[in-house]
Every structure is written in C-alpha cells, then in structure tokens.
Write a protein that holds these residues in place. Structure first.
Motif, PDB file in Angstrom:
ATOM      1  N   UNK A 177       0.835  -1.197   0.000  1.00  0.00           N
ATOM      2  CA  UNK A 177       0.000   0.000   0.000  1.00  0.00           C
ATOM      3  C   UNK A 177       0.871   1.248   0.000  1.00  0.00           C
ATOM      4  N   UNK A 178       0.419   2.307  -0.647  1.00  0.00           N
ATOM      5  CA  UNK A 178       1.115   3.577  -0.457  1.00  0.00           C
ATOM      6  C   UNK A 178       0.849   4.054   0.975  1.00  0.00           C
ATOM      7  N   UNK A 179       1.903   4.539   1.629  1.00  0.00           N
ATOM      8  CA  UNK A 179       1.779   5.004   3.008  1.00  0.00           C
ATOM      9  C   UNK A 179       2.099   6.490   3.081  1.00  0.00           C
ATOM     10  N   UNK A 180       1.334   7.199   3.864  1.00  0.00           N
ATOM     11  CA  UNK A 180       1.567   8.614   4.150  1.00  0.00           C
ATOM     12  C   UNK A 180       2.265   8.647   5.511  1.00  0.00           C
ATOM     13  N   UNK A 190       9.342  -2.322   8.567  1.00  0.00           N
ATOM     14  CA  UNK A 190       8.497  -2.644   7.417  1.00  0.00           C
ATOM     15  C   UNK A 190       9.289  -3.367   6.327  1.00  0.00           C
ATOM     16  N   UNK A 191      10.528  -2.950   6.103  1.00  0.00           N
ATOM     17  CA  UNK A 191      11.380  -3.546   5.067  1.00  0.00           C
ATOM     18  C   UNK A 191      11.910  -4.922   5.436  1.00  0.00           C
ATOM     19  N   UNK A 192      12.237  -5.127   6.720  1.00  0.00           N
ATOM     20  CA  UNK A 192      13.103  -6.260   7.024  1.00  0.00           C
ATOM     21  C   UNK A 192      12.540  -7.338   7.958  1.00  0.00           C
ATOM     22  N   UNK A 226      -0.009   0.629  12.759  1.00  0.00           N
ATOM     23  CA  UNK A 226       0.153  -0.752  13.224  1.00  0.00           C
ATOM     24  C   UNK A 226      -0.602  -1.722  12.318  1.00  0.00           C
ATOM     25  N   UNK A 227      -0.209  -2.945  12.333  1.00  0.00           N
ATOM     26  CA  UNK A 227      -0.645  -4.021  11.442  1.00  0.00           C
ATOM     27  C   UNK A 227       0.061  -3.901  10.103  1.00  0.00           C
ATOM     28  N   UNK A 228      -0.098  -2.785   9.428  1.00  0.00           N
ATOM     29  CA  UNK A 228       0.509  -2.593   8.119  1.00  0.00           C
ATOM     30  C   UNK A 228       2.027  -2.448   8.264  1.00  0.00           C
ATOM     31  N   UNK A 229       2.461  -1.649   9.217  1.00  0.00           N
ATOM     32  CA  UNK A 229       3.859  -1.587   9.625  1.00  0.00           C
ATOM     33  C   UNK A 229       3.888  -2.404  10.917  1.00  0.00           C
ATOM     34  N   UNK A 230       4.356  -3.653  10.854  1.00  0.00           N
ATOM     35  CA  UNK A 230       4.032  -4.694  11.830  1.00  0.00           C
ATOM     36  C   UNK A 230       4.762  -4.618  13.175  1.00  0.00           C
TER      37      UNK A 230
END
Length: 187
Positions: free
Chosen positions: A91-94, A110-112, A147-151
């Motif tokens: 998803x695009x994130x702001x 988020x990346x790793x 949160x959730x999306x960036x875990x």
C-alpha cells in the motif's frame, strides 16, 4: 474566496472496519494510508478522528461502507491478511505522522521483518545503527501510526518476552498466532 470561507486542507477519508481483533479505524489521504487505530468503538471515534484531523489540517469525510475511495485497497488487503491469504501489505503510506528516528525504525521494520517472524527491540536498534537504543525502539513502536501494516506486533523482547503493544497484549498474541509465531490459544 469569500472571507468567511476557510481554505480546505488535504482530503482525509476515514472508516471503521470490522476485523478479527475488533473494529479498526483506517484513515487515508491522497498520499496513502496515514492511520490505523485499534479498538475503534463508537465511544472512542471522536477522540481518534478529531486529533487526526487537527494534526493533518485535513478536510475529513467518513466513508460509508462499500463507498471507500482512498480506503478501498487498504480494506481489501486487511481482509486478506486476516483471512490468511496476504503476507505483505503493498500500500502507499503517508508517513506524515512519524518523523526522525521513529520513522527510520518503522521503515526498517516494514522492510526487514517479514510475516511469521519476530525481531528483538535491541536487534532492530542495531539494524538502524543505534545498538544501544532498544528503549527508543520501544517508544517508536508505541508511536507507530500504522500498526498491522507496519508490523510493530512482530517486535519482541530480546530475552524472548512478548513485550508491549499499543493494541493490548491479547491483540498482539492474536496477531502473532495468526502469523504462526505463537500457538493458537486453547480457548
């Protein structure tokens, strides 16, 4: 423009979405998903949306179910995540609600740290070049606007403890069980 009109800020679309861990507030701008918030019951909405609108200087609109424009894809992907068919959000994130060290740590997370794995606070601190900053990493997790999306639920104590979680420890346990990190509760 008439002198009584106020200039409109960026458009903010928000909705409350049912999930396996309770109602979630989702908010998005034209740049992307900007906020995910747990426990979005009717008694808490004003306290969630009002400060968000103020902080972003946004023109907000609540999306009716099925009429989401900016939130259609986040809603779809969250449903797929809880159904077990999505392992990475795309998803695009702001990122406007996070800056500095906190943003650096959240973007590294988020990346790793993929689905089904965990990382210690200290290890994540080392990954961003600050090996002694485990407590600061904990603060970054607590300030995570996505949160959730960036875990941030995947960040645990270095000694194997579950650590804290803004959505509550039971929610963290449910998310880690969904991803196969913890056993499902017996009851």
């Amino acid at each position: 423009m008439d002198s009584t009109e106020r200039p409109r800020g960026p458009h903010l679309e928000w909705a409350v979405v049912a999930s396996d861990i309770g109602p979630l507030l989702l908010a998005a701008t034209s740049e992307g998903l900007v906020r995910v918030e747990f426990h979005a019951g009717p008694d808490r909405l004003e306290g969630m949306v009002g400060p968000l609108v103020s902080r972003l200087g946004a023109d907000a609109r609540r999306a009716a179910p099925g009429e989401e424009v900016l939130l259609a894809e986040p809603v779809r992907q969250l449903a797929a995540y809880f159904a077990g068919s999505l392992r990475r959000f795309d998803l695009p994130l702001d990122w406007r609600l996070s800056s500095g060290f906190n943003r650096q740590v959240l973007q590294e997370l988020d990346r790793s740290v993929p689905y089904g794995s965990v990382v210690g606070y200290g290890e994540l601190a080392a990954r961003v070049g600050q090996p002694g900053a485990a407590q600061a990493v904990g603060n970054a997790m607590g300030s995570n606007p996505l949160p959730l999306v960036v875990p941030c639920h995947r960040v645990v104590e270095n000694d194997g403890g579950i650590g804290g979680f803004g959505g509550g420890l039971e929610t963290k346990r449910q998310l880690l069980a969904l991803e196969g990190v913890l056993p499902q509760p017996l009851f």
